[in-house]
Every structure is written in structure tokens, then in C-alpha cells.
Design an enzyme around this catalytic site. Structure first.
Site, PDB file in Angstrom:
ATOM      1  N   HIS A  90       6.386  -1.930   6.018  1.00  0.00           N
ATOM      2  CA  HIS A  90       4.884  -1.850   6.633  1.00  0.00           C
ATOM      3  C   HIS A  90       4.624  -0.519   7.170  1.00  0.00           C
ATOM      4  O   HIS A  90       5.272  -0.056   8.088  1.00  0.00           O
ATOM      5  CB  HIS A  90       4.990  -3.028   7.810  1.00  0.00           C
ATOM      6  CG  HIS A  90       3.723  -3.148   8.131  1.00  0.00           C
ATOM      7  ND1 HIS A  90       3.582  -3.026   9.758  1.00  0.00           N
ATOM      8  CD2 HIS A  90       2.386  -3.372   7.838  1.00  0.00           C
ATOM      9  CE1 HIS A  90       2.155  -3.292  10.041  1.00  0.00           C
ATOM     10  NE2 HIS A  90       1.499  -3.437   9.016  1.00  0.00           N
ATOM     11  N   HIS A  93      -3.845   3.929   9.752  1.00  0.00           N
ATOM     12  CA  HIS A  93      -4.100   2.532  10.062  1.00  0.00           C
ATOM     13  C   HIS A  93      -5.240   2.345  11.059  1.00  0.00           C
ATOM     14  O   HIS A  93      -6.252   1.553  10.916  1.00  0.00           O
ATOM     15  CB  HIS A  93      -3.023   1.886  10.767  1.00  0.00           C
ATOM     16  CG  HIS A  93      -3.167   0.447  11.285  1.00  0.00           C
ATOM     17  ND1 HIS A  93      -3.664   0.168  12.485  1.00  0.00           N
ATOM     18  CD2 HIS A  93      -2.857  -0.650  10.543  1.00  0.00           C
ATOM     19  CE1 HIS A  93      -3.863  -1.128  12.653  1.00  0.00           C
ATOM     20  NE2 HIS A  93      -3.559  -1.728  11.331  1.00  0.00           N
TER      21      HIS A  93
END
Ligand code: G3P
Ligand code: CA
Length: 291
Positions: free
Chosen positions: A41, A83
Site C-alpha cells: 500500500h 496520497h
């Protein structure tokens, strides 16, 4: 694993334990014992600054052949991997550009973003890591022979980003048959964005991030191949409901769940029969599910 860990897992997998005898769940009985795929991730972000090339390489060193990332767009139209929709948490933007609050990704040019240190916040040894462009990121994943679960982050902020990403993927060779077939999945929290990607390139595997109501799953199965929920929202029954449907490629709808960073949770969701586990620590999850 099922027998040895049965007592501990019985309550979460739904298995019924009688002495040492374990009766399988419906998913297990249906023969779905495959180990889940492990996806690093934001790269192996427990060990390296998230969404950097270093995190991709760290995932590679840990033998994680899938990496997940987040794609956004700069003020001047470059695709970058980060992100948050602001630069503050993971870079030194507030020092370099003190007068530019709230430091949105979309308010900075690619040249400005390339000046930022995206590594020091994680540790002094990562000083000088940069926010990669999507092009740089795709090259590195390719060089490492890895696979990519690419998230289109906050597409509502970036009109037309789906087409732009598809153009970049084509330029970098990621729309070739072998990549599309085995090495690329595109996902988003935005159903509209995934519908757009599916319409433009029906051959690309897509995923919806979230946990739609079971009654709504057939509508999602029209345009996504995966339902990718938080691990905190799922049960064996939910995974089974997803698996009962076929996606646009006429294959069983899959579940990749996030973000699982400890062994107990990895074993819990593996017991549900998920197809993939998205984790900051791929080594921890691998050890847990291989046990
Ligand atoms: O890939 C799943 C996960 O990345 C979704 O949440 O906030 O980490 O992008 P987030
Ligand atoms: Ca993500």
C-alpha cells in the site's frame, strides 16, 4: 492454518469447531482456499516514504509483486503520485513555499513539486526522495517487474484525469496486452471515475473502493471487477455476496481489502476468502497468511 488456528479464528471466520474437527465456511467449502494476493500500500510504506520510488523498491525487496499508489494532477497538468490532496504532511512544502497555504497539489507546478523533499518526514535516511511523476513511477514498477494497483485519487478535483491517465499508460507501454491482462488494476472511491475508465477501455480491470450495500452490488458489477472495502467493514457473508456476482469480464467479482497491517487482521480477512490484502507491511501479512 484452518485447523491449527481454528479455535482463535472460529468466531471471525464463521467456521464451526467440534473438538479438532473444523467444518468449513461456505467459501472454504466452495474450494476458495487460495492465498490472497498481497499488495504493498503506497509501496512498502511501513518502511519507506509512501508513494515514492524508494517505497516501490522496498516492496520489491520484500518480494511484493503488487504495489498500490495514488495519482493526482499538478497545476500545469502533470500526473504525480501522492496520497493527500495537499503537500504538507509528506513534504517540506511549508518551508520551501511558506506563503502558499493551503498547499494543494493542484496549486503547484510540476517544477515546484520536483523541488520538494518527500522523504525526510519518514526518516533522515530518506532525505531527498521526490514525489514521482506517474511516468517515473510506471517506469520503476516496470523495471522491477512488479504489478500496479493504481488509484485515481479525488478525481472530482481533476476533470478529465481518466483520459489523461490512460494516455500516459499507453505512452509507457502499460496498455499492452500483457500489462492489461496481468499487471494493471485501476481503482477509485469514485464510481463515476471507474465507469469512465471502463467505458474508455473495457479491457482494463477496475475496482471500486468502498463497501456498497449488497443490494447495490449488481449495479457495480456492470463496470468494476473488484469491490475493495476497508477491512473494518467486511464479514465472510459480505465477501461471499461479492463473490456470488460476475464482473464485466464475466469472471467472479473479487475483493481486495485495506489496510491490513497486523497478523491477526490478515488471518481474519484471509479466513473470509478475500482475493487480495492491501498492506503497508507486506512481509507481516505474508507471514500471517502463509502460516
Ligand atoms: O488501496 C486502498 C486504499 O489506498 C484506500 O485508501 O486513503 O489509503 O487511498 P487510501
Ligand atoms: Ca490509495
Amino acid at each position: 492454518m484452518y485447523v491449527r488456528a481454528a479455535a482463535a479464528l472460529a468466531t471471525v471466520t464463521g467456521s464451526v469447531v467440534i473438538g479438532v474437527l473444523v467444518l468449513p465456511t461456505a467459501a472454504q467449502a466452495a474450494g476458495r482456499h487460495d492465498r490472497p494476493v498481497i499488495i504493498a500500500h503506497r509501496g512498502a510504506s511501513a518502511y519507506a516514504p509512501e508513494n515514492t520510488l524508494e517505497a516501490v523498491d522496498e516492496a520489491d525487496e520484500l518480494d511484493a509483486d503488487w504495489v498500490e499508489n495514488d495519482v493526482q494532477r499538478t497545476k500545469d497538468g502533470a500526473l504525480v503520485v501522492i496520497h493527500d490532496t495537499t503537500l504538507s504532511r509528506t513534504t517540506n512544502v511549508e518551508e520551501v513555499f511558506p506563503g502558499r497555504a493551503p498547499w494543494n497539489v493542484r496549486d503547484f507546478t510540476a517544477t515546484e513539486i520536483a523541488r520538494l523533499d518527500a522523504g525526510s518526514w519518514k526518516g533522515a535516511e530518506f532525505k531527498g526522495e521526490r514525489i514521482p511523476t506517474l511516468h517515473q513511477y510506471l517506469e520503476r514498477v516496470d523495471d522491477n517487474h512488479q504489478k500496479l494497483l493504481m488509484e485515481i485519487k479525488a478525481p472530482e478535483l481533476y476533470p478529465g484525469i481518466e483520459d489523461q491517465i490512460l494516455r500516459q499508460l499507453r505512452r509507457d507501454g502499460w496498455l499492452r496486452h500483457e500489462h492489461v491482462k496481468r499487471r494493471l488494476i485501476v481503482q477509485s472511491f469514485s464510481a463515476d471515475s471507474m465507469r469512465t475508465v471502463h467505458e474508455r477501455r473495457p479491457d482494463i480491470k477496475t475496482g471500486f473502493l468502498g463497501t456498497p450495500a449488497v443490494a447495490d452490488l449488481p449495479a457495480y458489477a456492470e463496470f468494476v471487477d473488484q469491490i475493495n472495502p476497508s477491512n473494518t467493514t467486511i464479514s465472510a457473508d459480505y465477501v461471499e455476496a461479492v463473490h456470488a456476482l460476475k464482473g464485466p469480464h464475466r469472471k467472479r467479482l473479487e475483493v481486495f481489502t485495506w489496510t491490513v497491517n497486523d497478523a491477526a487482521t490478515a488471518q481474519r480477512v484471509a479466513g473470509y476468502g478475500v482475493d487480495g490484502i492491501i498492506t503497508n507491511a507486506p512481509d507481516v501479512v505474508r507471514e500471517a497468511v502463509d502460516d
